[in-house]
Design a protein around this motif. Structure first.
Motif, PDB file in Angstrom:
ATOM      1  N   UNK A 419       0.856  -1.180   0.013  1.00 46.85           N
ATOM      2  CA  UNK A 419       0.185   0.034   0.057  1.00 46.85           C
ATOM      3  C   UNK A 419       0.863   1.240  -0.068  1.00 46.85           C
ATOM      4  N   UNK A 420       2.054   1.194   0.866  1.00 44.26           N
ATOM      5  CA  UNK A 420       3.023   2.388   0.843  1.00 44.26           C
ATOM      6  C   UNK A 420       3.476   2.683  -0.503  1.00 44.26           C
ATOM      7  N   UNK A 421       3.760   1.509  -1.032  1.00 46.40           N
ATOM      8  CA  UNK A 421       4.641   1.629  -2.393  1.00 46.40           C
ATOM      9  C   UNK A 421       3.817   2.046  -3.562  1.00 46.40           C
ATOM     10  N   UNK A 422       2.594   1.592  -3.492  1.00 42.50           N
ATOM     11  CA  UNK A 422       1.591   2.146  -4.544  1.00 42.50           C
ATOM     12  C   UNK A 422       1.343   3.177  -4.481  1.00 42.50           C
ATOM     13  N   UNK A 423       1.204   3.980  -3.387  1.00 37.64           N
ATOM     14  CA  UNK A 423       0.903   5.509  -3.127  1.00 37.64           C
ATOM     15  C   UNK A 423       2.339   6.319  -3.469  1.00 37.64           C
ATOM     16  N   UNK A 424       3.572   5.761  -2.946  1.00 39.23           N
ATOM     17  CA  UNK A 424       4.810   6.625  -3.456  1.00 39.23           C
ATOM     18  C   UNK A 424       4.984   6.562  -4.837  1.00 39.23           C
ATOM     19  N   UNK A 425       4.623   5.557  -5.665  1.00 36.66           N
ATOM     20  CA  UNK A 425       4.908   5.267  -7.171  1.00 36.66           C
ATOM     21  C   UNK A 425       3.745   5.732  -7.874  1.00 36.66           C
ATOM     22  N   UNK A 426       2.599   6.399  -7.443  1.00 34.27           N
ATOM     23  CA  UNK A 426       1.624   6.561  -8.228  1.00 34.27           C
ATOM     24  C   UNK A 426       1.752   7.034  -9.446  1.00 34.27           C
ATOM     25  N   UNK A 427       2.814   7.807  -9.607  1.00 36.77           N
ATOM     26  CA  UNK A 427       2.829   8.687 -10.562  1.00 36.77           C
ATOM     27  C   UNK A 427       3.473   7.875 -11.869  1.00 36.77           C
ATOM     28  N   UNK A 428       4.087   6.750 -11.643  1.00 36.06           N
ATOM     29  CA  UNK A 428       4.508   6.011 -12.622  1.00 36.06           C
ATOM     30  C   UNK A 428       3.672   4.671 -12.707  1.00 36.06           C
ATOM     31  N   UNK A 429       2.574   4.648 -11.881  1.00 38.59           N
ATOM     32  CA  UNK A 429       1.803   3.361 -11.919  1.00 38.59           C
ATOM     33  C   UNK A 429       0.460   3.915 -12.278  1.00 38.59           C
ATOM     34  N   UNK A 430       0.208   4.479 -13.743  1.00 39.10           N
ATOM     35  CA  UNK A 430      -1.193   4.828 -13.919  1.00 39.10           C
ATOM     36  C   UNK A 430      -2.381   3.856 -13.877  1.00 39.10           C
ATOM     37  N   UNK A 431      -3.470   4.143 -13.500  1.00 43.68           N
ATOM     38  CA  UNK A 431      -4.578   2.759 -13.531  1.00 43.68           C
ATOM     39  C   UNK A 431      -4.530   1.881 -12.425  1.00 43.68           C
ATOM     40  N   UNK A 432      -3.546   2.153 -11.269  1.00 43.84           N
ATOM     41  CA  UNK A 432      -3.599   1.611 -10.173  1.00 43.84           C
ATOM     42  C   UNK A 432      -4.098   2.174  -9.072  1.00 43.84           C
ATOM     43  N   UNK A 433      -5.079   1.400  -8.126  1.00 48.41           N
ATOM     44  CA  UNK A 433      -5.373   2.185  -6.943  1.00 48.41           C
ATOM     45  C   UNK A 433      -5.519   0.962  -5.907  1.00 48.41           C
ATOM     46  N   UNK A 434      -5.675   1.628  -4.740  1.00 46.58           N
ATOM     47  CA  UNK A 434      -6.030   0.669  -3.566  1.00 46.58           C
ATOM     48  C   UNK A 434      -7.283   0.575  -3.346  1.00 46.58           C
ATOM     49  N   UNK A 435      -7.925  -0.851  -3.246  1.00 48.21           N
ATOM     50  CA  UNK A 435      -9.280  -0.883  -3.287  1.00 48.21           C
ATOM     51  C   UNK A 435      -9.840  -0.577  -1.715  1.00 48.21           C
ATOM     52  N   UNK A 436     -11.105   0.033  -1.831  1.00 49.63           N
ATOM     53  CA  UNK A 436     -11.539   0.425  -0.346  1.00 49.63           C
ATOM     54  C   UNK A 436     -11.594  -0.573   0.715  1.00 49.63           C
ATOM     55  N   UNK A 437     -11.919  -1.730   0.331  1.00 47.79           N
ATOM     56  CA  UNK A 437     -11.981  -2.815   1.139  1.00 47.79           C
ATOM     57  C   UNK A 437     -10.453  -3.312   1.719  1.00 47.79           C
TER      58      UNK A 437
END
Length: 439
Positions: A419-437
């Protein structure tokens, strides 16, 4: 012959230029196109100017073109080499530092860092392949971009492109290191390599065709006999462990067999010199200052500190062997095709191959020894799930990949780091998100 290098502004490019110059008689490259993204244009121009000076000094009739237009460069190419880093060294620094915060190895091609490098890289490689299918359908793609094994796996699983060879300088570094330890010329040494990228083993070693595996294992057991690389701490090997293993590990195996020691080493280094990415950033700044010198017309020796030793030998020898149908033996990443019995036939493996004009032909070894088989299979599972996650942008597949990696100790820790890395790299990971669940 037209060769295109994507990531042409890399500090490694002078290695490649030197390799092409050395082989010009057998590999007459008429056009070399260095390609980068607009953000890398300044580095591209600096490296490109040095490349032109190197070619001029060598008096080789090779035209060098610099561009940020990938499609223009790819038109009618014969070979395409890839050596790029999505997000640059800043992204690598995140790959290394975030896992360390959670007590997990932070490394650019292993563990969480390797997963995220793959998630950023694989979509770009597949985009490049779509361009190649249209613009240079007969070209060979020689991929040096890490994680090379996972990238090659993704191409096999998620495209119809088969003219790809993944390349790494670890096997050639091992062979050269053995030659140095034994005090003999490298052309007298041969190694039976098999496994995966950064997870490859030397199953046997030969000097002038005679097996010397036991002698080399004995040498590795001594304090000054360890084989390593610039970017991996040389902690040596426990003599009893190496003798029990009975095959040669590669330097990256330290992350798996010496996890606790390597983690402590990384934590200590991060406090003092910084993560490897931060060290490399300083090295790169110094290298590019050197590259700007209009009087420099050779590859500077300082480049060896960067960690890419023998890159040009590996890359240029491979291209030369395909072009000239040499049928020599080189270790590369290619489709298994039954060469390693316990790995799926359609998966990517790193193994000795006969290199022909039709590409690598893997040399069958039967099965891997039982002591190393399980670890290799676990990493292959990780690569397959990770490559699927990169293509589908599926959070749950990424979580699964993170959790089954042997360097991540639990599903709880995997989730926090993911979760932390998805947030940190979101600029280079278009289309990714952390599901609400998941939140």
């Amino acid at each position: 012959m037209k060769i295109v290098t994507i990531g042409g502004g890399s500090s490694y490019t002078p290695e490649l230029i030197e390799g092409f110059i050395k082989r010009y008689e057998s590999l007459p490259v008429s056009e070399l196109w260095l390609v980068d993204i607009p953000e890398g244009e300044e580095k591209l121009n600096t490296v490109g100017a040095l490349a032109k000076r190197m070619v001029q000094k060598a008096n080789v009739p090779m035209d060098i073109y610099l561009t940020t237009d990938r499609r223009k460069a790819l038109k009618d190419a014969d070979f395409v080499t890839t050596q790029f880093r999505v997000g640059g060294l800043a992204a690598r620094a995140k790959d290394e530092s975030i896992p360390l915060k959670h007590g997990v190895i932070g490394q650019e091609t292993n563990g969480p860092g390797g997963l995220f490098k793959g998630l950023r890289t694989i979509p770009v490689i597949l985009d490049i392949i779509r361009d190649m299918e249209e613009l240079c359908p007969n070209a060979w793609l020689i991929n040096f971009t890490n994680p090379a094994g996972m990238v090659t796996e993704a191409v096999y699983r998620h495209s119809n492109w088969r003219k790809i060879v993944g390349l790494c300088n670890v096997p050639i570094g091992i062979r050269m290191g053995i030659a140095k330890i034994l005090g003999v010329s490298a052309d007298r040494i041969a190694v039976d390599f098999a496994g995966l990228n950064h997870m490859v083993y030397g199953l046997d070693v030969y000097l002038d065709g005679v097996s010397i595996l036991e002698e080399v294992i004995d040498k590795l057991s001594s304090p000054d006999g360890s084989l390593t690389m610039k970017n991996i701490a040389n902690l040596g090997w426990d003599p009893d462990f190496i003798k029990a293993l009975k095959v040669l590990p590669c330097p990256y195996h330290r992350y798996y067999y010496q996890t606790e020691k390597m983690l402590l080493e990384e934590l200590e280094a991060a406090k003092t010199a910084g993560t490897r990415a931060e060290v490399v950033q300083k090295l790169e700044e110094d290298l590019f200052e050197l590259y700007k010198d209009p009087n420099l017309s050779i590859k500077p020796p300082q480049l060896e500190k960067r960690g890419g030793a023998y890159y040009s030998d590996a890359a240029c020898s491979l291209i030369d062997s395909i072009y000239n149908d040499r049928k020599d033996i080189q270790p590369v990443n290619t489709m298994n095709l039954g060469a390693i019995a316990s790995i799926p036939e359609d998966s990517a493996v790193e193994i000795n191959c006969v290199i022909t004009k039709d590409g690598p032909k893997p040399i069958a070894i039967g099965d891997l020894p039982v002591p190393v088989r399980g670890l290799v299979q676990q990493i292959k599972s990780f690569e397959r799930v990770a490559s699927e996650a990169a293509v589908t942008k599926d959070y749950h597949k990424a979580l699964l990949a993170m959790t089954i990696n042997p360097l991540v100790p639990s599903d709880t820790k995997a989730k926090v780091i993911l979760d932390e890395m998805l947030e940190a790299h979101k600029e280079h990971l278009p289309g990714w998100s952390i599901p609400e669940v998941a939140k």
